[in-house]
Design a protein around this motif. Structure first.
Motif, PDB file in Angstrom:
ATOM      1  N   GLN A 252      17.418 -10.805  16.961  1.00 21.06           N
ATOM      2  CA  GLN A 252      17.243 -11.665  18.142  1.00 21.06           C
ATOM      3  C   GLN A 252      16.008 -11.240  18.928  1.00 21.06           C
ATOM      4  OE1 GLN A 252      21.058 -12.860  20.239  1.00 21.06           O
ATOM      5  NE2 GLN A 252      21.893 -11.341  18.840  1.00 21.06           N
ATOM      6  N   HIS A 253      15.812  -9.923  19.047  1.00 22.08           N
ATOM      7  CA  HIS A 253      14.647  -9.429  19.777  1.00 22.08           C
ATOM      8  C   HIS A 253      13.356  -9.926  19.128  1.00 22.08           C
ATOM      9  CE1 HIS A 253      11.535  -6.335  20.675  1.00 22.08           C
ATOM     10  NE2 HIS A 253      11.967  -6.555  21.889  1.00 22.08           N
ATOM     11  N   GLU A 254      13.281  -9.823  17.801  1.00 25.13           N
ATOM     12  CA  GLU A 254      12.058 -10.271  17.125  1.00 25.13           C
ATOM     13  C   GLU A 254      11.850 -11.773  17.330  1.00 25.13           C
ATOM     14  OE1 GLU A 254      11.399  -8.723  13.221  1.00 25.13           O
ATOM     15  OE2 GLU A 254       9.664 -10.020  12.855  1.00 25.13           O
TER      16      GLU A 254
ATOM     17  N   GLN B 180      12.929 -13.580  19.790  1.00 26.17           N
ATOM     18  CA  GLN B 180      12.554 -13.845  21.182  1.00 26.17           C
ATOM     19  C   GLN B 180      11.059 -13.583  21.393  1.00 26.17           C
ATOM     20  OE1 GLN B 180      15.803 -11.377  22.705  1.00 26.17           O
ATOM     21  NE2 GLN B 180      16.506 -13.106  23.893  1.00 26.17           N
ATOM     22  N   HIS B 181      10.560 -12.510  20.776  1.00 26.46           N
ATOM     23  CA  HIS B 181       9.118 -12.274  20.862  1.00 26.46           C
ATOM     24  C   HIS B 181       8.338 -13.326  20.092  1.00 26.46           C
ATOM     25  CE1 HIS B 181       8.386  -8.732  23.296  1.00 26.46           C
ATOM     26  NE2 HIS B 181       9.632  -8.426  22.986  1.00 26.46           N
ATOM     27  N   ASP B 182       8.906 -13.827  19.005  1.00 26.29           N
ATOM     28  CA  ASP B 182       8.228 -14.912  18.285  1.00 26.29           C
ATOM     29  C   ASP B 182       8.102 -16.144  19.184  1.00 26.29           C
ATOM     30  OD1 ASP B 182       7.977 -13.330  16.061  1.00 26.29           O
ATOM     31  OD2 ASP B 182       9.668 -14.196  14.983  1.00 26.29           O
TER      32      ASP B 182
ATOM     33  N   ALA C  24       3.326  -4.976  17.270  1.00 24.91           N
ATOM     34  CA  ALA C  24       3.699  -3.563  17.156  1.00 24.91           C
ATOM     35  C   ALA C  24       4.954  -3.254  17.986  1.00 24.91           C
ATOM     36  CB  ALA C  24       2.529  -2.671  17.583  1.00 24.91           C
ATOM     37  N   HIS C  25       5.140  -3.951  19.091  1.00 22.46           N
ATOM     38  CA  HIS C  25       6.349  -3.767  19.911  1.00 22.46           C
ATOM     39  C   HIS C  25       7.603  -4.173  19.128  1.00 22.46           C
ATOM     40  CE1 HIS C  25       9.088  -4.134  23.398  1.00 22.46           C
ATOM     41  NE2 HIS C  25       9.379  -5.348  22.936  1.00 22.46           N
ATOM     42  N   ILE C  26       7.495  -5.242  18.359  1.00 23.90           N
ATOM     43  CA  ILE C  26       8.610  -5.655  17.500  1.00 23.90           C
ATOM     44  C   ILE C  26       8.966  -4.509  16.550  1.00 23.90           C
ATOM     45  CG2 ILE C  26       9.113  -7.127  15.487  1.00 23.90           C
ATOM     46  CD1 ILE C  26       7.617  -9.417  17.048  1.00 23.90           C
TER      47      ILE C  26
HETATM   48 FE   LIG Z   1      10.821  -6.720  23.765  1.00 19.63          FE
END
Ligand SMILES: [Fe+2]
Length: 446
Positions: free
Chosen positions: A145-147, A149-151, A59-61
């Protein structure tokens, strides 16, 4: 990854739009894969106090994507303004997140899907020109990139998770060429960082000249076999090899081997990875060591960790042209012949597996396999400007962090380049972290 900037005509803009769509889609396919392979109980569970429940990451993504692309770039109405604070990473430490009234797995999937639907409209409506946030599709690149990095973080959660294996991939390749020893790099000046890479993040900017004395750097990361020699030589029992803080941490955390190493019942060692036990691969770079362990090994070996500038010089400097490349092998995007990236394998590849990815001087596997600890703290480059928000990098400068470089087998190429900087606390080792060594030149080598 090379970003195709729009020139003056519509075809260029269309090409950039298609590229953005591809990287966003690739990230979402990975997120879906990492969250659909476990059941609901597993998604809401906390597998380690160091990590969020997977459903929080999911959900943060979506929430970051909503904030930046739907509301900021798109100027659209909020989808769920009421949940912003739940998914604000600064407001809630990871250990506290399971107790929050989070969206359940079905709600989190619906929410991220709804946000993505709106993002496709925003992308179709944008000419990808204008202010710095939108020019060259920066905000879209930042969110991809954010997604990813969370992956990678979710992949680390999978590594910590107990229970049967749910992820699989082909084994990483073995050596194609023998690689060992060190490479001597003569003194030189190079441009560190970038001012031109359209999707580079604020901490990679601006490009600035750095002059280095000559140094030697290992041709490859330290392997399991090499690390085992340190361990068997009493490396974890000899305080003189460790810094004062490092030894205090070793004792307190009772470190006796890299994380996920286990005795095989005899004299040997196995490695537990994603729910499977396998014998140690001797020529594979060691992974899951903290900075203090890397530093103790370096002292034992009579060497040191490279500085961040030395690492980047080794990874980017092209002595033939004097310019800094995007990657050790040139400016071309990584592929399966140059680097072990993108979760194509669930482990580092043996040293010597990627001869096509070596630098001109012959330094191998700087990109992919394992993040490499450097000796450097996380500091701004001269001329740094926070963009687009202070919390991306600036609030971390000067903290108790060490810089890691080069990406791991779990890093997607959109979030990996010769300039990319990662940072973490020196005690952390649930990340896919390894290292290589360097040393000063003796007077007869200069
Ligand atoms: Fe984040």
């Amino acid at each position: 990854m090379t970003v195709h900037l729009p020139g003056s005509d519509r075809a260029d803009t269309e090409r950039l739009r298609e590229q953005i769509a591809r990287v966003l889609t690739r990230a979402r396919e990975r997120t879906t894969g990492l969250t659909d392979c476990v059941d609901e109980a597993d998604l809401v569970a906390q597998h380690s106090r160091l990590m969020s429940p997977l459903v929080w990451d999911l959900a943060h993504i979506g929430n970051q994507e909503e904030l930046w692309l739907v509301r900021d770039v798109g100027g659209r109405e909020p989808v769920r303004a009421d949940i912003d604070q739940l998914y604000d990473a600064f407001r809630h430490p990871r250990a506290d997140r399971p107790a929050l009234p989070l969206l359940d797995p079905a709600q989190a999937r619906d929410y991220t899907g709804e946000v993505r639907g709106k993002v496709w409209d925003v992308l179709a409506d944008s000419d990808l020109r204008g202010d710095r946030l939108i020019s060259g599709g920066f905000a879209f690149g930042m969110i991809a990139q954010h997604e990813q990095q969370h992956d990678e973080t979710m992949l680390a959660t999978h590594q910590l998770r107990a229970g049967a294996a749910v992820l699989s991939a082909a084994p990483a390749p073995t050596a194609a060429v023998p690689v060992s020893g060190e490479i001597v790099l003569p003194a030189g000046e190079f441009m560190m960082g970038t001012s031109t890479d359209p999707w580079a993040l604020d901490n990679e900017r601006p490009a600035h000249p750095v002059r280095l004395p000559g140094f030697a750097i290992d041709a490859a990361p330290v392997t399991n076999a090499q690390y085992l020699e340190f361990l068997e030589d009493g490396g974890y029992r000899r305080p003189e090899l460790w810094s004062e803080r490092g030894w205090a941490h070793r004792v307190e955390a009772d470190l006796t081997a890299p994380q996920f190493w286990e005795r095989d019942g005899g004299n040997g060692w196995c490695r537990r990875a994603f729910g499977r036990m396998t014998p140690l691969r001797p020529r594979q770079p060691v992974a899951h060591v903290c900075w203090y362990e890397a530093q103790a090994y370096a002292t034992w070996a009579g060497k040191r960790l490279p500085t961040e500038a030395e690492w980047e010089f080794a990874a980017r400097f092209d002595p033939a042209t004097g310019r800094s490349r995007r990657y050790p092998w040139g400016d071309a995007d990584p592929d399966e012949t140059t680097a072990n990236l993108g979760q194509r394998h669930l482990e580092p590849a043996d040293v010597g597996a990627y001869p096509a990815g070596a630098s001109p001087a012959g330094v191998h596997q700087l990109i992919g396999d394992v993040w490499e600890w450097t000796s450097s703290g996380f500091e701004p480059y001269p001329g740094f400007e926070a963009f687009p928000y202070r919390e991306y990098s600036e609030v971390f400068f000067g903290g108790d962090y060490r810089v890691l470089r080069g990406g791991s087998f779990g890093t997607d190429q959109v979030a990996c380049r010769g300039t990319f900087r990662n940072w973490d606390h020196p005690i952390r080792r649930q990340i896919f972290s390894g290292f290589r060594l360097a040393r000063d030149l003796r007077s007869d080598e200069r």
